[in-house]
Write a protein that holds these residues in place. Structure first.
Motif, PDB file in Angstrom:
ATOM      1  N   PHE A  31       0.889  -1.176   0.082  1.00  0.00           N
ATOM      2  CA  PHE A  31       0.079   0.248   0.125  1.00  0.00           C
ATOM      3  C   PHE A  31       0.779   0.999  -0.029  1.00  0.00           C
ATOM      4  CE2 PHE A  31      -2.114   3.388   2.576  1.00  0.00           C
ATOM      5  CZ  PHE A  31      -3.090   3.684   1.623  1.00  0.00           C
ATOM      6  N   VAL A  32       1.733   1.280   0.796  1.00  0.00           N
ATOM      7  CA  VAL A  32       2.622   2.526   0.963  1.00  0.00           C
ATOM      8  C   VAL A  32       3.437   2.862  -0.298  1.00  0.00           C
ATOM      9  CG1 VAL A  32       4.625   3.654   2.353  1.00  0.00           C
ATOM     10  CG2 VAL A  32       2.606   2.575   3.666  1.00  0.00           C
ATOM     11  N   SER A  33       3.841   1.640  -0.627  1.00  0.00           N
ATOM     12  CA  SER A  33       4.745   1.862  -2.201  1.00  0.00           C
ATOM     13  C   SER A  33       4.026   2.222  -3.258  1.00  0.00           C
ATOM     14  CB  SER A  33       5.246   0.533  -2.358  1.00  0.00           C
ATOM     15  OG  SER A  33       5.536   0.258  -3.601  1.00  0.00           O
ATOM     16  N   HIS A  34       2.620   1.758  -3.118  1.00  0.00           N
ATOM     17  CA  HIS A  34       1.817   2.182  -4.259  1.00  0.00           C
ATOM     18  C   HIS A  34       1.522   3.835  -4.001  1.00  0.00           C
ATOM     19  CE1 HIS A  34       0.159  -2.056  -4.767  1.00  0.00           C
ATOM     20  NE2 HIS A  34       1.337  -1.802  -5.580  1.00  0.00           N
ATOM     21  N   ALA A  35       1.415   4.105  -2.999  1.00  0.00           N
ATOM     22  CA  ALA A  35       0.772   5.508  -2.443  1.00  0.00           C
ATOM     23  C   ALA A  35       2.015   6.529  -3.041  1.00  0.00           C
ATOM     24  CB  ALA A  35       0.682   5.752  -1.161  1.00  0.00           C
ATOM     25  N   LEU A  36       3.042   6.057  -2.530  1.00  0.00           N
ATOM     26  CA  LEU A  36       4.586   6.808  -3.061  1.00  0.00           C
ATOM     27  C   LEU A  36       4.608   6.876  -4.492  1.00  0.00           C
ATOM     28  CD1 LEU A  36       6.958   5.382  -0.008  1.00  0.00           C
ATOM     29  CD2 LEU A  36       5.738   7.702  -0.325  1.00  0.00           C
ATOM     30  N   ALA A  37       4.516   5.558  -5.032  1.00  0.00           N
ATOM     31  CA  ALA A  37       4.805   5.788  -6.637  1.00  0.00           C
ATOM     32  C   ALA A  37       3.715   6.694  -7.196  1.00  0.00           C
ATOM     33  CB  ALA A  37       4.475   4.287  -7.176  1.00  0.00           C
ATOM     34  N   ILE A  38       2.413   6.486  -6.809  1.00  0.00           N
ATOM     35  CA  ILE A  38       1.400   7.470  -7.407  1.00  0.00           C
ATOM     36  C   ILE A  38       1.893   8.981  -7.326  1.00  0.00           C
ATOM     37  CG2 ILE A  38      -0.950   8.261  -7.276  1.00  0.00           C
ATOM     38  CD1 ILE A  38      -1.699   5.464  -7.242  1.00  0.00           C
ATOM     39  N   CYS A  39       2.504   9.234  -6.041  1.00  0.00           N
ATOM     40  CA  CYS A  39       2.608  10.714  -5.894  1.00  0.00           C
ATOM     41  C   CYS A  39       4.007  11.067  -6.454  1.00  0.00           C
ATOM     42  CB  CYS A  39       3.076  10.974  -4.173  1.00  0.00           C
ATOM     43  SG  CYS A  39       1.245  10.666  -3.508  1.00  0.00           S
ATOM     44  N   ALA A  40       4.783  10.224  -6.857  1.00  0.00           N
ATOM     45  CA  ALA A  40       6.259  10.444  -7.557  1.00  0.00           C
ATOM     46  C   ALA A  40       6.264  11.492  -8.370  1.00  0.00           C
ATOM     47  CB  ALA A  40       7.007   9.208  -8.229  1.00  0.00           C
ATOM     48  N   PRO A  41       5.514  11.695  -9.249  1.00  0.00           N
ATOM     49  CA  PRO A  41       5.514  13.022 -10.169  1.00  0.00           C
ATOM     50  C   PRO A  41       5.393  14.256  -9.455  1.00  0.00           C
ATOM     51  CG  PRO A  41       4.054  11.186 -11.100  1.00  0.00           C
ATOM     52  CD  PRO A  41       4.189  11.078  -9.812  1.00  0.00           C
ATOM     53  N   LEU A  42       4.511  14.273  -8.189  1.00  0.00           N
ATOM     54  CA  LEU A  42       4.172  15.517  -7.824  1.00  0.00           C
ATOM     55  C   LEU A  42       5.120  16.601  -7.519  1.00  0.00           C
ATOM     56  CD1 LEU A  42       1.461  16.711  -6.812  1.00  0.00           C
ATOM     57  CD2 LEU A  42       1.808  15.672  -4.587  1.00  0.00           C
ATOM     58  N   PRO A  43       6.420  16.021  -6.842  1.00  0.00           N
ATOM     59  CA  PRO A  43       7.497  17.062  -6.558  1.00  0.00           C
ATOM     60  C   PRO A  43       8.082  17.684  -7.836  1.00  0.00           C
ATOM     61  CG  PRO A  43       7.801  14.826  -5.502  1.00  0.00           C
ATOM     62  CD  PRO A  43       6.928  14.639  -6.371  1.00  0.00           C
ATOM     63  N   PHE A  44       7.870  17.179  -8.955  1.00  0.00           N
ATOM     64  CA  PHE A  44       8.499  17.622 -10.446  1.00  0.00           C
ATOM     65  C   PHE A  44       7.343  18.785 -10.665  1.00  0.00           C
ATOM     66  CE2 PHE A  44      10.446  13.463 -10.023  1.00  0.00           C
ATOM     67  CZ  PHE A  44      11.637  13.881 -10.477  1.00  0.00           C
ATOM     68  N   PHE A  45       6.119  18.582 -10.389  1.00  0.00           N
ATOM     69  CA  PHE A  45       5.065  19.481 -10.892  1.00  0.00           C
ATOM     70  C   PHE A  45       5.022  20.909  -9.780  1.00  0.00           C
ATOM     71  CE2 PHE A  45       2.485  15.650 -12.465  1.00  0.00           C
ATOM     72  CZ  PHE A  45       2.990  15.588 -13.898  1.00  0.00           C
ATOM     73  N   VAL A  46       5.314  20.375  -8.706  1.00  0.00           N
ATOM     74  CA  VAL A  46       5.223  21.569  -7.817  1.00  0.00           C
ATOM     75  C   VAL A  46       6.472  22.428  -7.780  1.00  0.00           C
ATOM     76  CG1 VAL A  46       5.336  22.082  -5.196  1.00  0.00           C
ATOM     77  CG2 VAL A  46       3.775  20.375  -6.017  1.00  0.00           C
ATOM     78  N   ALA A  47       7.593  21.765  -8.063  1.00  0.00           N
ATOM     79  CA  ALA A  47       9.002  22.379  -8.150  1.00  0.00           C
ATOM     80  C   ALA A  47       8.730  23.376  -9.494  1.00  0.00           C
ATOM     81  CB  ALA A  47      10.162  21.497  -8.363  1.00  0.00           C
ATOM     82  N   ALA A 103     -10.236  -4.123 -10.733  1.00  0.00           N
ATOM     83  CA  ALA A 103     -10.837  -3.015 -11.383  1.00  0.00           C
ATOM     84  C   ALA A 103     -11.181  -1.757 -10.294  1.00  0.00           C
ATOM     85  CB  ALA A 103     -12.010  -3.093 -12.367  1.00  0.00           C
ATOM     86  N   LYS A 104     -11.906  -2.403  -9.256  1.00  0.00           N
ATOM     87  CA  LYS A 104     -12.339  -1.525  -8.129  1.00  0.00           C
ATOM     88  C   LYS A 104     -10.974  -0.736  -7.342  1.00  0.00           C
ATOM     89  CE  LYS A 104     -15.857  -2.369  -5.808  1.00  0.00           C
ATOM     90  NZ  LYS A 104     -16.574  -0.912  -6.209  1.00  0.00           N
ATOM     91  N   VAL A 105     -10.011  -1.664  -7.134  1.00  0.00           N
ATOM     92  CA  VAL A 105      -8.623  -1.218  -6.497  1.00  0.00           C
ATOM     93  C   VAL A 105      -8.180  -0.214  -7.382  1.00  0.00           C
ATOM     94  CG1 VAL A 105      -6.502  -1.728  -5.623  1.00  0.00           C
ATOM     95  CG2 VAL A 105      -8.455  -3.321  -5.012  1.00  0.00           C
ATOM     96  N   ASN A 106      -8.105  -0.319  -8.654  1.00  0.00           N
ATOM     97  CA  ASN A 106      -7.520   0.658  -9.470  1.00  0.00           C
ATOM     98  C   ASN A 106      -8.273   1.920  -9.671  1.00  0.00           C
ATOM     99  OD1 ASN A 106      -5.152  -0.110 -11.356  1.00  0.00           O
ATOM    100  ND2 ASN A 106      -6.035  -1.866 -11.188  1.00  0.00           N
ATOM    101  N   MET A 107      -9.628   1.733  -9.361  1.00  0.00           N
ATOM    102  CA  MET A 107     -10.686   2.899  -9.304  1.00  0.00           C
ATOM    103  C   MET A 107     -10.300   3.533  -8.186  1.00  0.00           C
ATOM    104  SD  MET A 107     -14.696   2.783  -9.546  1.00  0.00           S
ATOM    105  CE  MET A 107     -14.759   1.265 -10.501  1.00  0.00           C
ATOM    106  N   VAL A 108      -9.846   3.048  -7.010  1.00  0.00           N
ATOM    107  CA  VAL A 108      -9.582   3.841  -5.629  1.00  0.00           C
ATOM    108  C   VAL A 108      -8.372   4.745  -6.005  1.00  0.00           C
ATOM    109  CG1 VAL A 108      -8.738   3.690  -3.447  1.00  0.00           C
ATOM    110  CG2 VAL A 108     -10.567   2.404  -4.123  1.00  0.00           C
ATOM    111  N   TRP A 109      -7.270   4.198  -6.731  1.00  0.00           N
ATOM    112  CA  TRP A 109      -5.977   4.740  -7.060  1.00  0.00           C
ATOM    113  C   TRP A 109      -6.151   5.911  -7.881  1.00  0.00           C
ATOM    114  CZ3 TRP A 109      -2.682   4.647  -3.398  1.00  0.00           C
ATOM    115  CH2 TRP A 109      -2.604   3.533  -2.534  1.00  0.00           C
ATOM    116  N   ASP A 110      -7.031   5.558  -9.111  1.00  0.00           N
ATOM    117  CA  ASP A 110      -7.335   6.539 -10.110  1.00  0.00           C
ATOM    118  C   ASP A 110      -7.901   7.835  -9.180  1.00  0.00           C
ATOM    119  OD1 ASP A 110      -6.799   5.091 -12.062  1.00  0.00           O
ATOM    120  OD2 ASP A 110      -8.562   4.487 -12.821  1.00  0.00           O
TER     121      ASP A 110
END
Lengths: 63, 167
Positions: A34-50, B51-58
């Motif tokens: 979960f944490v790895s996924h969350a961090l990965a999704i946020c990864a581009p954010l610092p570049f945008f903000v910078a 699909a639903k888990v991906n929907m949350v991350w979307d």
């Protein structure tokens, strides 16, 4: 609203519901990665903000 | 003298462009065409739970681009409140296009190539479409830059032109 969402028959698949499907979704969502996924999704954010802050802090005579 | 206000407007255009680029990706590719989802290379979206888990991350992704867009609107509002003139249409569109292109380049490089979170057309994995996405981003960056330069070359950008704009 929450009570309505959790009690409505048509909302069995909602993320916060207590249906089997919702529990499977939560289980998959909050897995070990979960944490790895969350961090990965946020990864581009610092570049945008910078980039935004870099431009915003330039003075008006720098074009 | 409103030092910083034109720069804020420039940053606002970039931020709103980044946000709009993110929304186009999320709404068009994730939701309408369903070519991929945020984590579809890690969590297959081919069954209901996936699909639903991906929907949350979307949703998390959309929340992030919403925040960037809101920040852009705030920058624009605060610049005008400080006395900055609104830029010309061309000038502001140039910044929006550059922001959108910047989004495609950064998101494409990080999510599609470095982290392998998803790919433009997920059934193929990393494919020519991921490179096309990058080329599209670079083209938008170049187009925005050229549009912005054209305004400058004509001597109509910045305060000289903006001072003639109605407020």
């Amino acid at each position: 609203m929450v009570a309505l969402l959790c009690s409505a028959g048509s909302a069995h698949a909602c993320t916060l519901c207590h249906s089997d499907l919702a529990e499977q979704v939560r289980e998959r969502l909050f897995e070990a990665a979960f944490v790895s996924h969350a961090l990965a999704i946020c990864a581009p954010l610092p570049f945008f903000v910078a980039a935004i802050l870099w431009i915003a802090r330039r003075t008006s005579d720098v074009r | 003298v409103n030092t910083g206000s034109p720069a804020r407007i420039e940053a606002a255009g970039l931020a709103i462009g980044i946000g709009m680029g993110g929304f186009v990706d999320g709404i068009l590719f994730h939701q309408i065409f369903q070519l991929h989802n945020m984590l579809s290379a890690r969590i297959p979206n081919t069954n209901l739970v996936g699909a639903k888990v991906n929907m949350v991350w979307d949703g998390v992704f959309h929340a992030l681009v919403w925040v960037i867009t809101a920040y852009g609107i705030w920058l624009l509002w605060s610049a005008v409140k400080r006395g900055a003139r609104l830029p010309s249409h061309r000038s502001f569109v140039a910044r929006l296009v550059m922001g959108w292109g910047f989004f495609n380049v950064v998101e494409g490089l990080i999510d599609h190539h470095l982290l392998d979170l998803h790919h433009v057309y997920e059934p193929l994995g990393r494919s020519v479409w991921d490179y096309a996405f990058l080329v599209w981003g670079v083209a938008m960056l170049a187009a925005g830059w050229a549009l912005r330069r054209r305004d400058t070359d004509l001597g109509v950008s910045g305060s000289a032109r903006d001072s003639s704009m109605p407020r």
